[in-house]
Write a protein that holds these residues in place. Structure first.
Motif, PDB file in Angstrom:
ATOM      1  N   GLY A 508       0.802  -1.213   0.000  1.00  8.41           N
ATOM      2  CA  GLY A 508       0.000   0.000   0.000  1.00  8.41           C
ATOM      3  C   GLY A 508       0.834   1.261   0.000  1.00  8.41           C
ATOM      4  N   PRO A 509       0.185   2.415  -0.248  1.00  8.83           N
ATOM      5  CA  PRO A 509       0.905   3.696  -0.306  1.00  8.83           C
ATOM      6  C   PRO A 509       1.369   4.162   1.060  1.00  8.83           C
ATOM      7  N   HIS A 510       2.559   4.762   1.094  1.00 11.13           N
ATOM      8  CA  HIS A 510       3.155   5.264   2.340  1.00 11.13           C
ATOM      9  C   HIS A 510       3.841   6.601   2.088  1.00 11.13           C
ATOM     10  N   HIS A 511       3.995   7.375   3.130  1.00 10.67           N
ATOM     11  CA  HIS A 511       4.973   8.462   3.163  1.00 10.67           C
ATOM     12  C   HIS A 511       6.269   7.865   3.707  1.00 10.67           C
ATOM     13  N   TYR A 512       7.423   8.267   3.132  1.00 11.92           N
ATOM     14  CA  TYR A 512       8.675   7.672   3.571  1.00 11.92           C
ATOM     15  C   TYR A 512       9.777   8.716   3.596  1.00 11.92           C
ATOM     16  N   ALA A 513      10.844   8.375   4.320  1.00 16.91           N
ATOM     17  CA  ALA A 513      11.996   9.278   4.428  1.00 16.91           C
ATOM     18  C   ALA A 513      13.249   8.446   4.645  1.00 16.91           C
ATOM     19  N   ILE A 514      14.385   9.007   4.202  1.00 18.13           N
ATOM     20  CA  ILE A 514      15.700   8.393   4.407  1.00 18.13           C
ATOM     21  C   ILE A 514      16.413   9.176   5.503  1.00 18.13           C
ATOM     22  N   LEU A 515      16.880   8.489   6.521  1.00 17.88           N
ATOM     23  CA  LEU A 515      17.629   9.099   7.614  1.00 17.88           C
ATOM     24  C   LEU A 515      19.018   8.485   7.700  1.00 17.88           C
ATOM     25  N   ASP A 516      19.913   9.157   8.385  1.00 19.35           N
ATOM     26  CA  ASP A 516      21.263   8.652   8.682  1.00 19.35           C
ATOM     27  C   ASP A 516      21.968   8.108   7.440  1.00 19.35           C
ATOM     28  N   PHE A 592      15.399   8.844  16.681  1.00 16.65           N
ATOM     29  CA  PHE A 592      15.811   7.447  16.569  1.00 16.65           C
ATOM     30  C   PHE A 592      17.267   7.219  16.996  1.00 16.65           C
ATOM     31  N   ARG A 593      17.923   8.241  17.495  1.00 14.56           N
ATOM     32  CA  ARG A 593      19.338   8.101  17.814  1.00 14.56           C
ATOM     33  C   ARG A 593      19.578   6.998  18.836  1.00 14.56           C
ATOM     34  N   GLU A 594      18.715   6.885  19.834  1.00 18.69           N
ATOM     35  CA  GLU A 594      18.925   5.887  20.878  1.00 18.69           C
ATOM     36  C   GLU A 594      18.642   4.466  20.398  1.00 18.69           C
ATOM     37  N   LEU A 595      17.958   4.357  19.238  1.00 18.88           N
ATOM     38  CA  LEU A 595      17.715   3.032  18.678  1.00 18.88           C
ATOM     39  C   LEU A 595      19.024   2.406  18.187  1.00 18.88           C
ATOM     40  N   ASP A 599      28.206   3.770  17.485  1.00 23.83           N
ATOM     41  CA  ASP A 599      28.690   4.359  16.241  1.00 23.83           C
ATOM     42  C   ASP A 599      29.239   3.252  15.335  1.00 23.83           C
ATOM     43  N   CYS A 600      29.087   3.433  14.028  1.00 22.97           N
ATOM     44  CA  CYS A 600      29.623   2.451  13.078  1.00 22.97           C
ATOM     45  C   CYS A 600      31.150   2.517  13.060  1.00 22.97           C
ATOM     46  N   ASP A 601      31.785   1.383  12.912  1.00 25.56           N
ATOM     47  CA  ASP A 601      33.236   1.350  12.739  1.00 25.56           C
ATOM     48  C   ASP A 601      33.579   0.556  11.476  1.00 25.56           C
ATOM     49  N   ASP A 602      34.862   0.306  11.235  1.00 26.74           N
ATOM     50  CA  ASP A 602      35.305  -0.286   9.969  1.00 26.74           C
ATOM     51  C   ASP A 602      34.651  -1.629   9.668  1.00 26.74           C
ATOM     52  N   LYS A 603      34.422  -2.427  10.687  1.00 27.77           N
ATOM     53  CA  LYS A 603      33.876  -3.770  10.444  1.00 27.77           C
ATOM     54  C   LYS A 603      32.409  -3.722  10.014  1.00 27.77           C
ATOM     55  N   ASP A 604      31.761  -2.573  10.138  1.00 31.10           N
ATOM     56  CA  ASP A 604      30.354  -2.452   9.749  1.00 31.10           C
ATOM     57  C   ASP A 604      30.174  -2.142   8.268  1.00 31.10           C
ATOM     58  N   TYR A 605      31.265  -1.944   7.553  1.00 24.90           N
ATOM     59  CA  TYR A 605      31.169  -1.577   6.144  1.00 24.90           C
ATOM     60  C   TYR A 605      31.757  -2.678   5.261  1.00 24.90           C
ATOM     61  N   VAL A 606      31.193  -2.797   4.073  1.00 27.73           N
ATOM     62  CA  VAL A 606      31.633  -3.807   3.121  1.00 27.73           C
ATOM     63  C   VAL A 606      31.852  -3.135   1.770  1.00 27.73           C
ATOM     64  N   SER A 637      24.162  -4.587  10.153  1.00 32.48           N
ATOM     65  CA  SER A 637      24.808  -3.708  11.132  1.00 32.48           C
ATOM     66  C   SER A 637      23.818  -2.641  11.587  1.00 32.48           C
ATOM     67  N   VAL A 638      23.488  -2.660  12.867  1.00 30.54           N
ATOM     68  CA  VAL A 638      22.575  -1.664  13.435  1.00 30.54           C
ATOM     69  C   VAL A 638      23.436  -0.659  14.196  1.00 30.54           C
ATOM     70  N   CYS A 639      23.878   0.373  13.468  1.00 26.61           N
ATOM     71  CA  CYS A 639      24.770   1.372  14.050  1.00 26.61           C
ATOM     72  C   CYS A 639      24.519   2.722  13.390  1.00 26.61           C
ATOM     73  N   TRP A 640      25.160   3.754  13.932  1.00 29.44           N
ATOM     74  CA  TRP A 640      24.917   5.126  13.511  1.00 29.44           C
ATOM     75  C   TRP A 640      26.026   5.594  12.577  1.00 29.44           C
ATOM     76  N   ASN A 641      25.664   5.945  11.328  1.00 33.08           N
ATOM     77  CA  ASN A 641      26.648   6.523  10.404  1.00 33.08           C
ATOM     78  C   ASN A 641      27.163   7.866  10.903  1.00 33.08           C
ATOM     79  N   GLY A 642      26.247   8.702  11.415  1.00 36.78           N
ATOM     80  CA  GLY A 642      26.625  10.013  11.954  1.00 36.78           C
ATOM     81  C   GLY A 642      26.505  11.123  10.941  1.00 36.78           C
ATOM     82  N   ARG A 643      26.392  12.360  11.435  1.00 38.87           N
ATOM     83  CA  ARG A 643      26.220  13.523  10.561  1.00 38.87           C
ATOM     84  C   ARG A 643      27.449  13.772   9.711  1.00 38.87           C
TER      85      ARG A 643
END
Length: 823
Positions: A508-516, A592-595, A599-606, A637-643
């Motif tokens: 179905g139709p949704h409103h959506y957004a991209i964060l982080d 959603f920051r506390e979710l 913070d992401c580190d090197d092992k979180d990226y491929v 990986s459930v981590c924060w990319n950061g601003r």
């Protein structure tokens, strides 16, 4: 008394970027507009089945697999989030009866939001209205009523909130005073903390525009077509010119505008294009006989009357109008238009409308001078009513564009190009979807994307396709799976590789957004008549979704708002609640920051190779001459990319192949073939064109390199442009404006000879001017490519198509008016 109306979100975001031609109707950077209005009627149109045209057959190389993980792995990471999110959910009630709310983010990463509520009511011949201004410094978690800063003045909501470029902190609000007989602006230079008021010596016709390079300099067009400029952020104004029809900022503080000499902007085709580079101290006419003009990348375009009936042609300049070249594009008549779909410093996508009220045209792509064009896509859907086109630049992956074509049976179908317009193919069917009723073969169909045309047709499409440059490869869009776009309820589809592969992410139709930067997706289901209380979110690019109940008291949802740039972790759900006598606005902001607990580190990226299905193949992944490897967040990986997250890319050049070349002027590709062959109507003809006032002969094997292609070595088809040393200056745009500026020591001798010739053979000079320098013979010689448009355009306008709702759920095209869209 309360307004018992459902709500929809109208969202329009655009950036103040120099040299880019924006679609009409875009609002200032970072603005959202929430409006209460009537329900969208359900559509019952259905369309007959059809097969895919042969020229849009699927590419044999289109076999890229989606990068994914086992769904359960990422879903397990989303357990136990209710308490965290509940502690970071913030509600604010706006205690007024306003019918609309405009939002604007002021600055990047400042957390400052301005909310302008507006209520207006007509009373006999007058209108009464009120405005309230609210300000937040914490991404909308709380607001302060700062209406006293604007002295409770009524702000014109159609002008919105004008936010300054970059991080200047400048804000302009345009107010109506004395019953609309005068105008006042409120300006801020400190992110909306304080405002000062300035009375204007004119009434503006539209929102003022900032100089992209100096936010203190403002341009405004009055309702009497006067052009005004301020160099001190609105404190003082000076009138630059009378009877200005259209004005745009160019590069390096230049200003371009068209003006009418007879006092009417309706006399298009007789306008003059003028330029100033010193804020009006000197003004130069750079072109005449102008119908309209546009800016795209480093290119300046002018639509010019040819002098033959109502036919127009495109001229292009790359030096701010000092010299002009005729674009090798078909001429158009009064019922047709040109439109710049996309442009950068290297190339232009230009739509040329077909004769008659067809609703489609042809996309051409230019060379790096904007002069020589190749046909890219035929039957491109582009309505003239409102200028609705589905053409979408996918900003999350280089070279990718999505648009729609109009089939011969009037059904609408989506196509995608991964190589900047070189080849267009259908979108791959999502693996987890079934073909709908529009499919002729239930096992063979493709994905079709809903965009601007669907919203214009009043379908239930709350959001256009969404991509962000810092969320590599990610696209969110509404769509359907079949042989054509369906009018049935759409679903939300997600691609994580720039459009090569898709999954159905939400029903179905949704409103959506991209964060982080793509690390978090959020969505709220579209509900036109029922209050809502839930938001969905995903940390694995749409494979698995958590559901959070953000309120115990549901609200009527109007829109989802987040800071432009996709770096924030805050999202606001806007809506309203009914009381016994009224309605009031509600904003619920979730952090959603506390979710994301770390913070992401090197092992979180491929490492990920774009445009590739086999990373071990040394030739795989080459697109526009080079490969790009990215470091991307693992899906589990459930981590924060950061601003401060920056896209990490490693480009490497490729050897040239025929994939790096477009078909040259006078050549085309046959169906299902990569070979460029000569157009039948040009065989045996000398290919000549006019460039910088000189006639050039083109010697080509049929290929020219795609603008921006970085390939090296390998296969390099031969191509030469030979100077024929003959003048070919056209007088259509004004002979004094397109002369060859080469200097020579023999100039006095040449002038003397010309004077003698003028006195002795005046008739001969007229002949030469008309048929050689004037370009009619030359124009005819190289405009065989234009498919005899001179004859076709004189035959009249085709009958408008009837609105036709047929049997199988496909969307059909209908259109009934024309306008020129080269703005």
């Amino acid at each position: 008394m309360g307004l018992l109306l459902p709500c929809l979100l109208l969202l329009s975001v655009s950036t103040f970027t120099a040299g880019v031609d924006f679609q009409q109707g875009s609002k200032s950077f970072g603005q959202s507009l929430f409006v209460k209005r009537s329900y969208i009627e359900e559509k019952a149109s259905k369309i007959v089945k059809r097969s895919l045209p042969a020229w849009l057959a699927a590419s044999p190389n289109h076999g890229i697999k989606r990068r994914s993980i086992e769904q359960g792995d990422s879903c397990k990471a989303l357990q136990g989030y209710d308490t965290k999110l509940a502690d970071n959910t913030h509600l604010y009630s706006f205690n007024d009866l306003s019918g609309s709310v405009s939002l604007a983010w002021v600055g990047d990463g400042t957390g400052v939001i301005l909310a302008l509520t507006t209520f207006q009511m007509p009373f006999f011949m007058l209108k009464f209205g009120q405005s309230k201004l609210y300000r937040s410094e914490n991404y909308g978690k709380s607001f302060q009523d700062v209406t006293e800063l604007i002295n409770s003045t009524f702000i014109r909501s159609e002008f919105g909130i004008a936010i300054g470029p970059e991080n200047s902190g400048k804000v302009i609000l345009t107010a109506e005073v004395s019953g609309g007989l005068a105008t006042r602006i409120f300006v801020s230079e400190d992110f909306g903390k304080t405002f000062t008021q300035q009375d204007l010596p004119f009434i503006p016709m539209m929102q003022m525009t900032y100089n992209p390079y100096n936010s203190n300099v403002l341009l405004a067009l009055s309702n009497s077509n006067e052009l005004w400029l301020s160099e001190d952020f609105g404190s003082n104004w000076k009138k630059l010119h009378d009877m200005v029809c259209l004005v745009k900022w160019g590069r390096k503080n230049s200003i371009f505008f068209t003006t009418s000499l007879n006092g009417s902007c309706n006399d298009r085709g007789m306008l003059e294009l003028r330029r100033t580079i010193d804020y009006g101290k000197t003004i130069k006419t750079v072109a005449t006989k102008i119908y309209s003009f546009g800016l795209g990348g480093r290119f300046l375009f002018a639509s010019v009357m040819t002098g033959k009936g109502t036919l127009r042609m495109i001229y292009v300049s790359v030096d701010h109008g000092e010299t002009w070249n005729m674009a090798q594009l078909p001429l158009v008549g009064h019922e047709q238009f040109y439109s710049i779909l996309s442009a950068n410093d290297e190339m232009v996508f230009m739509h040329v409308d077909e004769p008659g009220d067809t609703g489609f045209g042809t996309i051409y792509v230019s060379d790096d001078r904007g002069t020589v064009y190749s046909k890219s896509l035929e039957r491109h859907l582009y309505t003239t009513t409102g200028g609705d086109t589905d053409f979408t630049n996918v900003t999350s992956l280089r070279g990718v564009f999505i648009t729609s074509v109009l089939a011969e049976d009037s059904s609408v179908q989506s196509v995608v190009s991964f190589d900047q317009g070189g080849e267009w193919v259908p979108l791959q069917k999502p693996a987890n979807s079934k073909c709908d009723a529009t499919a002729k073969d239930p096992d063979k169909c493709s994905l079709h994307i809903h965009a601007a045309y669907s919203t214009a047709m009043k379908l239930n499409i709350p959001m256009l396709p969404l991509s962000e440059p810092n969320a590599v490869g990610l696209i969110l869009a509404h769509g359907s799976v079949g042989d054509a776009i369906s009018v049935m309820k759409p679903d939300v589809y997600v691609s994580d590789d720039g459009g090569y592969s898709w999954i159905k992410a939400l029903d179905g139709p949704h409103h959506y957004a991209i964060l982080d930067s793509g690390g978090l997706l959020v969505a709220v289901e579209q509900s036109t008549n029922q209050p809502i209380d839930k938001i969905k979110f995903s940390t694995d690019e749409g494979q698995c979704w958590g559901v959070y109940t953000f309120t115990k008291e549901p609200l009527y949802f109007t829109g989802l708002a987040s800071e432009p740039g996709a770096r924030s972790m805050n999202v606001s759900i806007w809506g309203y609640r009914d009381s016994f006598l009224s309605q009031y606005w509600i904003s619920i902001t979730i952090d959603f920051r506390e979710l994301l607990t770390r913070d992401c580190d090197d092992k979180d990226y491929v490492q990920w190779l774009a445009h590739s299905d086999d990373i071990s193949d040394p030739n795989d992944g080459c697109m526009l001459g080079y490969k790009e490897k990215f470091l991307r967040l693992r899906k589990d990986s459930v981590c924060w990319n950061g601003r401060d997250y920056q896209v990490d890319t490693q480009p490497s050049p490729c050897r040239c192949t025929l994939d790096d070349f477009l078909c040259d002027f006078g050549f085309y590709r046959k169906e299902n073939s990569s070979e460029c062959v000569e157009q039948p109507d040009l065989k045996g003809k000398v290919l000549e064109f006019c460039l910088h006032g000189k006639e050039e002969q083109l010697q080509t094997s049929g290929y020219r390199k795609i603008p921006g292609d970085k390939c090296e070595g390998g296969q390099m088809p031969e191509r030469k442009e030979i100077d024929l040393s003959r003048r070919c200056v056209s007088d259509l745009i004004g002979p004094e404006l397109t002369v060859d500026n080469r200097s020579s020591k023999s100039v006095p001798i040449v002038i003397t000879v010309i004077i003698i010739m003028l006195l002795s053979v005046a008739a001969g000079v007229v002949f030469v001017k008309k048929y050689v320098c004037g370009g009619r013979f030359l124009v005819h010689r190289y405009s065989v490519l234009q498919q005899h448009v001179e004859d076709n355009a004189a035959e009249g306008i085709d009958d408008p198509l009837e609105t036709n709702h047929t049997q199988n759920g496909k969307i059909e095209f209908h259109d009934d008016s024309d306008e020129d869209l080269l703005e």
